[in-house]
Design a protein around this motif. Structure first.
Motif, short mmCIF file in Angstrom:
data_model
loop_
_atom_site.label_atom_id
_atom_site.label_comp_id
_atom_site.label_asym_id
_atom_site.label_seq_id
_atom_site.Cartn_x
_atom_site.Cartn_y
_atom_site.Cartn_z
N GLY A 62 0.79 -1.22 0.00
CA GLY A 62 0.00 0.00 0.00
C GLY A 62 0.82 1.26 0.00
O GLY A 62 0.26 2.36 0.01
N TRP A 113 1.47 -4.54 5.63
CA TRP A 113 1.04 -3.20 5.22
C TRP A 113 2.09 -2.17 5.58
O TRP A 113 2.72 -2.24 6.63
CB TRP A 113 -0.27 -2.83 5.92
CG TRP A 113 -1.46 -3.53 5.31
CD1 TRP A 113 -2.07 -4.66 5.78
CD2 TRP A 113 -2.18 -3.12 4.16
NE1 TRP A 113 -3.11 -5.00 4.98
CE2 TRP A 113 -3.22 -4.07 3.97
CE3 TRP A 113 -2.05 -2.07 3.24
CZ2 TRP A 113 -4.12 -3.99 2.91
CZ3 TRP A 113 -2.95 -1.99 2.20
CH2 TRP A 113 -3.96 -2.95 2.03
N LEU A 116 -0.30 3.66 6.38
CA LEU A 116 -1.49 4.05 5.65
C LEU A 116 -2.09 5.30 6.29
O LEU A 116 -1.91 5.53 7.48
CB LEU A 116 -2.52 2.92 5.68
CG LEU A 116 -2.17 1.64 4.90
CD1 LEU A 116 -3.25 0.60 5.11
CD2 LEU A 116 -1.97 1.93 3.43
N ASN A 283 -13.16 1.77 0.07
CA ASN A 283 -11.93 1.27 0.68
C ASN A 283 -10.98 2.40 1.02
O ASN A 283 -10.35 2.40 2.08
CB ASN A 283 -11.22 0.31 -0.27
CG ASN A 283 -11.76 -1.09 -0.13
OD1 ASN A 283 -12.28 -1.46 0.92
ND2 ASN A 283 -11.66 -1.86 -1.21
N ARG A 289 -7.26 2.54 2.37
CA ARG A 289 -6.50 1.61 1.52
C ARG A 289 -6.54 2.03 0.06
O ARG A 289 -7.59 2.39 -0.46
CB ARG A 289 -7.08 0.19 1.64
CG ARG A 289 -6.79 -0.39 3.00
CD ARG A 289 -7.25 -1.80 3.10
NE ARG A 289 -6.96 -2.27 4.44
CZ ARG A 289 -7.41 -3.42 4.93
NH1 ARG A 289 -8.16 -4.20 4.16
NH2 ARG A 289 -7.11 -3.78 6.14
#
Lengths: 523, 347
Positions: A62, A113, A116, A283, A289
Motif C-alpha cells: 500500500g 502493510w 497508511l 476502501n 487503503r
C-alpha cells in the motif's frame, strides 16, 4: 417498492449472446501473491505517474511508489510488501504491443502493510475537498474500463449542480462478469461507496443501472438497500441490449436525459461511476487503503476454469491464466477486455492493470480472424444499430478518401467504438478500425499543426526581434549622424571658413608676392 | 506462447453478402414460379440466358481487371441483377437481346463503375431501359397469360421462338402476343373510352389484367419474407406503394372514368416487384431513414406521372433510375440527428 421506474430507450444497439454464465459459476477467487510484479506508470487516462522509489528500496504493502504527476493523473501503490527491483521499459498490455515505463518489484511473501492514512469511518465530518484528496491519493480510476481518474471526475465544482448519481452495473459486454460477481458478493461495499460519492457531489438521488440478465446481482443489491433502510437509492433494471453500459447510453436509459455532443454528463446534472469504482472509493475513505487489486474475469473456450479472480495490479497475465487452470486446446486469441471492445495481445507476458476487467482466451469460433473485407453494399445496417445514430458508411467513405474534415462533419469523435456497426456488416468491413485510424490521423495532424503553429510563432517572434534590433541600430546610427551633423553647425562654421579664407588670402598674398618681384626687382 | 491478433470487435455477426443475396433470390422464387405458370417457359428460358450472360460477363471483367473472380461471383449479386432483369423482359424476347441487356447491366452499369457497391444506378433497370429504348417492338411484345389465351406454348415452341426470333409455323406474332393491361388501359383511354367500358373486356379481372393481377401477390409474399428476415426495411416499399396509392386514389376520386382505380396501379406492371426488390437495392437507393421515405414516395409519384402522362406504359424502371440520381442528394439533406445533438444545431 413503488411502481417500476420508467425506462427510456436509446436507438440502435445489439442483442448479443452474453456468454456470462461461463464465468459466474464459482465465487470470486482470492488473489495470490506472485513473486514479481510489474507496475506500468501509465494505467490511466492522463499523464503517467512520477516514480518515487529507486531500485533496492524496500516497500510496504500500500505504499505510494509513484504519484500523480498532474491534475489528470493517478498514483500507483505497491500491491504487496517487498523490494523494488528496477524501473525500466517492459512490455505492457497495449494494442501496439509496445513497451512502456514500469516499476518492477519482488514480493517478500510477508504481505505486510506499510504506513497508511487514517481510516475515516466518520467521513461525513470531512469536506468534499478532503475526500477528493483521499481518492486522489488512493489512485482510484474508473474500473469499468475507461480508467479516468475518479478524483477529477467527482470534482464537479464550477459545473451545474449534480442531482443524480448513476452507478453503472450494466456490464453490457458479453463474457465479462466481474461487476456481476462484485454486486452479488459485496453489495454492502457498493452502498458504502455510493454514500461517500453522494456526500462529495451532493446528489440527492442515486440510480443503480443493471441489465436484466443479472437477476442475482439485482436481488443482492435490492436486499442490501432494504436491510440498510437506504433512501433515494434505487436499482433500475434495464433491458439487455449492448451497449447499454455506455455512459451516455445508460444515462439516457435511466433518466431520459441526452448528454449533448462534446459535453460531460455533468452538463445534464448526472455523474456516472462504475460499481467497482464505488467499492474502491469506499476502501480508500473507510479503511485508508489504495487501489492495489481488482477482480478480473478470466473466461472463454480457451481457458480451463473460467471464473472471476481477484488479482493484484501488476500480476502477469500468464500467472492469472495458470490460476484459472491454464489454456485449453481451443485457445486462439487472448483478448484484454471483451469481444466487442477489447484488444488482442500477442503475448501473455504483460501485467494486469487497473483497466483489466477481463482476460478472454477466445477460441477460433469466439474470435475468428477477420474475414477479408468486401466492398460496402450500402445496406445501412450499420446506421440502424449505431447507438449514437452516426452514419458509419459515410464516415467510412470519407476515411478511405482521407478527407478528415468531412469525417468530422459526420461527428467522428462522437463514435464510442462499441463495434456494433462492424458486427452487423455483411461485407465484414472493420469499420471501427477505420474510425480509430481517422481519429489518430486527425490527432497527428493537430499535433503537427500545433508544432507548425509554434514554429511559425517562433519564426515571427524572431522576425520581429530582428526587425526591432535593426530598427534600434538604425535609430542609433541616425542619432549619431544627427549628433555629428549638429556639432559643427552649432559650434562654428566660421573658424573653418575663416581658416580657409585665411589660407586663401595667404595664397593670394604669396601669388601677389611672386608676381611682384619683377617690379620689385626693377626697383 | 504467441497468439493471433485482430481488431475489435473480435466476434462478428453471421451476416454476409452471399447470404443477403441468397435471401433475395429465395424471395423471388414464388413470383418467378407464378410468372412461369401464367406466361410459360419463356420466363425460365430468359432467366437462364440472363443469368448465364451475367455470370460470364462478370467473370470476364474480373479477369480483365486481374482480380480473383471467385469471391465476386459467389456473392451472387450478378445472379440477382440478371434475375430481376429477366423478370422484366417479355417471355419470348430474342435470346441475343436478353444477353445484351444482361451484359450491359453487368459490364457497363456495374463493373465500369467499380463493381458491387459502387454502381450509382440499378443495373437491372438500366439494362431493361437500354433494351426498351433500343428494341421497342420486341420489348413490348408480351404474351397474354395462359388463363386468357387458353393455350400454352410448349417448351420446344418457346425455345424455337426465342432462339430463331420467328413465331412457329402457322402462327403470327399477332395471334401470339397481346398488350399488357397497362398498355391496353393506356391506348384505350387515349381513344377516349371510359374505364367502365374498358373493364367489360374478358381480359380484365377483379382489379387488373386477368392473370397479371395475381403475380403481384406472389412477389408481395417474397417481399414480406425479406422484411421478416430484415434484408430490407419497410420504408422504401411502404412509401413507394403508399404514394402510388395516394396519388392514383386522388385522381381516381376526381374522375373515376378516366383514371384507373388505385388497386389497378398497385397490381399492374412492376409496382410490387419494384417496391420490394428493385427500389430497395441498397447500393443505388437512399440510406437514411427519412431519405428512404422520400426516395420511395418520389418513385411512387413518378410511376404515376409516367404511367399517366409519359411515353411508356410502365414506369418503374425510369422512376427508379431517376431517383438513383437523386439518392446522394437526398441522403445529404436527411442526415439523422446524432445522439446528444440539439435540434437546429446541425454543423
Amino acid at each position: 417498492m413503488a411502481e417500476p421506474r420508467n425506462i427510456w430507450t436509446f436507438r440502435g444497439g445489439l442483442h448479443l449472446d452474453d456468454h456470462k454464465a461461463v464465468s459466474t459459476g464459482r465465487t470470486i477467487e482470492p488473489a495470490s501473491i506472485p513473486e514479481r510484479l510489474v507496475l506500468p506508470l501509465q494505467q490511466h487516462i492522463g499523464q503517467a505517474a512520477e516514480v518515487l522509489v529507486k531500485p533496492g528500496d524496500p516497500v510496504g504493502k500500500g505504499q505510494l511508489i509513484a504519484r500523480a504527476s498532474d491534475y489528470v493523473s493517478a498514483s500507483i501503490h505497491a500491491p504487496t510488501s517487498g523490494k523494488i527491483v528496477a524501473v525500466e521499459q517492459r512490455p505492457v498490455a497495449h494494442p501496439s504491443g509496445l513497451s512502456d515505463h514500469c516499476i518492477i518489484m519482488d514480493s517478500d511473501g510477508e504481505d505486510t502493510w506499510g504506513e497508511l492514512p487514517p481510516a475515516w469511518p466518520d467521513y461525513t465530518e470531512r469536506s468534499a475537498a478532503e475526500l477528493r484528496e483521499r481518492i486522489r491519493w488512493a489512485g482510484v480510476v474508473g474500473l469499468g474500463g475507461a480508467v479516468f481518474p475518479t478524483a477529477v471526475k467527482v470534482n464537479t465544482s464550477g459545473q451545474r449542480a449534480i442531482d443524480t448519481l448513476i452507478i453503472n452495473g450494466a456490464e453490457c459486454e458479453p463474457y465479462i462478469s466481474c461487476d456481476d460477481a462484485l454486486m452479488r458478493a459485496h453489495p454492502e461495499d457498493i452502498l458504502d461507496g455510493i454514500a461517500i460519492l453522494r456526500h462529495i457531489i451532493g446528489a440527492h438521488e442515486c440510480l443503480i443501472g443493471i441489465e436484466d440478465n443479472k437477476p442475482e446481482a439485482i436481488e443482492a443489491l435490492r436486499h442490501a438497500i432494504e436491510t440498510r433502510g437506504e433512501r433515494d437509492i434505487e436499482v433500475v433494471v434495464v433491458p439487455t441490449l449492448y451497449p447499454s453500459g455506455g455512459e451516455k447510453q445508460l444515462i439516457k436509459l435511466l433518466t431520459g436525459r441526452e448528454v449533448p455532443t462534446n459535453s460531460l454528463p455533468a452538463s445534464v446534472g448526472v455523474l456516472c461511476q462504475n460499481v467497482a469504482t464505488a467499492v474502491t472509493v469506499a476502501n480508500a475513505v473507510l479503511h485508508g487503503r489504495p487501489l492495489i487489486e481488482r477482480i478480473v474475469t478470466v473466461t472463454g473456450q480457451g481457458i480451463r476454469q473460467p471464473g472471476n479472480y481477484r488479482a493484484l495490479i501488476g500480476t502477469s497475465a500468464d500467472r492469472l491464466v495458470a490460476k484459472a487452470g491454464g489454456y485449453s486446446e481451443h485457445i486462439h486469441q487472448l483478448i484484454f477486455g471483451g469481444p466487442m471492445m477489447g484488444f488482442s495481445l500477442r503475448s501473455d507476458q504483460v501485467p494486469i492493470t487497473k483497466a483489466t476487467n477481463c482476460l478472454l482466451a477466445a477460441s477460433q469460433a469466439e474470435a475468428p480472424n477477420n474475414d477479408p473485407e468486401r466492398p460496402c453494399i450500402r445496406c445501412g445496417e450499420c446506421a440502424r444499430v449505431c447507438p449514437v445514430q452516426l452514419l458509419p458508411q459515410q464516415m467510412l467513405w470519407h476515411t478511405r478518401a482521407h478527407d478528415f474534415d468531412k469525417v468530422q462533419d459526420f461527428h467522428l469523435f462522437e463514435c464510442i467504438e462499441c463495434g456494433c456497426c462492424a458486427y452487423v456488416c455483411p461485407s465484414h468491413i472493420p469499420l471501427v478500425q477505420y474510425y480509430r485510424f481517422a481519429k489518430t490521423a486527425i490527432w497527428t495532424q493537430e499535433r503537427e499543426r500545433e508544432k507548425s503553429d509554434l514554429a511559425r510563432r517562433r519564426h515571427e517572434a524572431r522576425q520581429t526581434r530582428l526587425e526591432r534590433i535593426e530598427a534600434e541600430r538604425k535609430a542609433r546610427l541616425r542619432k549619431k549622424k544627427e549628433a555629428l551633423e549638429k556639432k559643427p553647425a552649432a559650434q562654428d562654421d566660421d573658424p573653418k571658413k575663416a581658416a580657409i579664407e585665411a589660407a586663401m588670402q595667404r595664397v593670394a598674398a604669396k601669388k601677389a608676392a611672386q608676381q611682384n618681384p619683377e617690379p620689385a626687382g626693377k626697383d | 506462447m504467441e497468439f493471433a491478433t485482430g481488431s475489435s470487435p473480435h466476434k462478428i455477426g453471421p451476416q454476409n453478402v452471399t447470404r443477403v443475396m441468397g435471401m433475395v433470390l429465395l424471395a423471388l422464387v414464388p413470383g418467378t414460379l407464378a410468372m412461369w405458370w401464367y406466361f410459360g417457359w419463356g420466363v425460365l428460358i430468359n432467366l437462364m440466358i440472363a443469368v448465364t450472360a451475367a455470370v460470364v460477363a462478370e467473370a470476364a471483367v474480373m479477369s480483365l481487371r486481374g482480380r480473383d473472380a471467385r469471391p465476386v461471383l459467389l456473392d451472387l449479386s450478378a445472379v440477382v441483377t440478371a434475375w430481376l432483369l429477366a423478370l422484366a423482359l417479355p417471355p419470348l424476347l430474342p435470346w441475343w437481346q436478353t444477353v445484351l441487356g444482361s451484359m450491359f447491366a453487368i459490364v457497363v452499369v456495374k463493373q465500369l463503375f467499380g463493381g458491387i457497391g459502387y454502381n450509382p444506378f440499378n443495373p437491372a433497370m438500366a439494362g431493361y431501359v437500354l433494351l426498351l429504348v433500343s428494341f421497342p417492338v420486341t420489348m413490348t411484345r408480351w404474351l397474354p397469360p395462359d388463363v386468357v389465351s387458353g393455350q400454352a406454348l410448349s417448351l420446344a415452341d418457346s425455345l424455337h421462338i426465342i432462339f430463331s426470333g420467328t413465331p412457329p409455323l402457322g402462327q403470327t406474332w399477332d395471334t401470339l402476343s397481346s398488350a399488357t393491361p397497362l398498355d391496353q388501359m393506356r391506348s384505350e383511354l387515349s381513344e377516349n373510352r371510359m374505364i367502365s367500358e374498358i373493364r367489360q373486356s374478358p381480359l380484365w379481372g377483379d382489379f387488373g389484367g386477368r392473370g397479371w393481377e395475381w403475380i403481384g401477390n406472389w412477389f408481395l409474399l417474397g417481399g414480406l419474407f425479406l422484411l421478416w428476415r430484415r434484408v430490407i426495411n419497410w420504408r422504401i416499399p411502404a412509401s413507394m406503394l403508399g404514394s402510388l396509392l395516394l396519388v392514383s386514389g386522388l385522381f381516381w376520386a376526381i374522375d373515376p372514368e378516366t383514371h384507373p382505380f388505385p388497386a389497378f396501379h398497385l397490381f399492374s406492371g412492376a409496382a410490387i416487384l419494384g417496391a420490394f426488390f428493385i427500389a430497395t437495392d441498397p447500393v443505388s437507393a437512399s440510406t437514411t431513414p427519412k431519405g428512404q421515405l422520400i426516395y420511395g414516395a418520389l418513385i411512387g409519384l413518378f410511376v404515376f406521372i409516367i404511367r399517366t402522362w409519359g411515353g411508356y406504359p410502365d414506369a418503374v424502371a425510369f422512376s427508379v433510375l431517376l431517383l438513383n440520381m437523386a439518392a446522394p442528394t437526398i441522403d445529404y439533406y436527411t442526415q439523422p440527428r446524432v445522439f446528444g445533438q440539439r435540434k437546429h444545431d446541425d454543423a
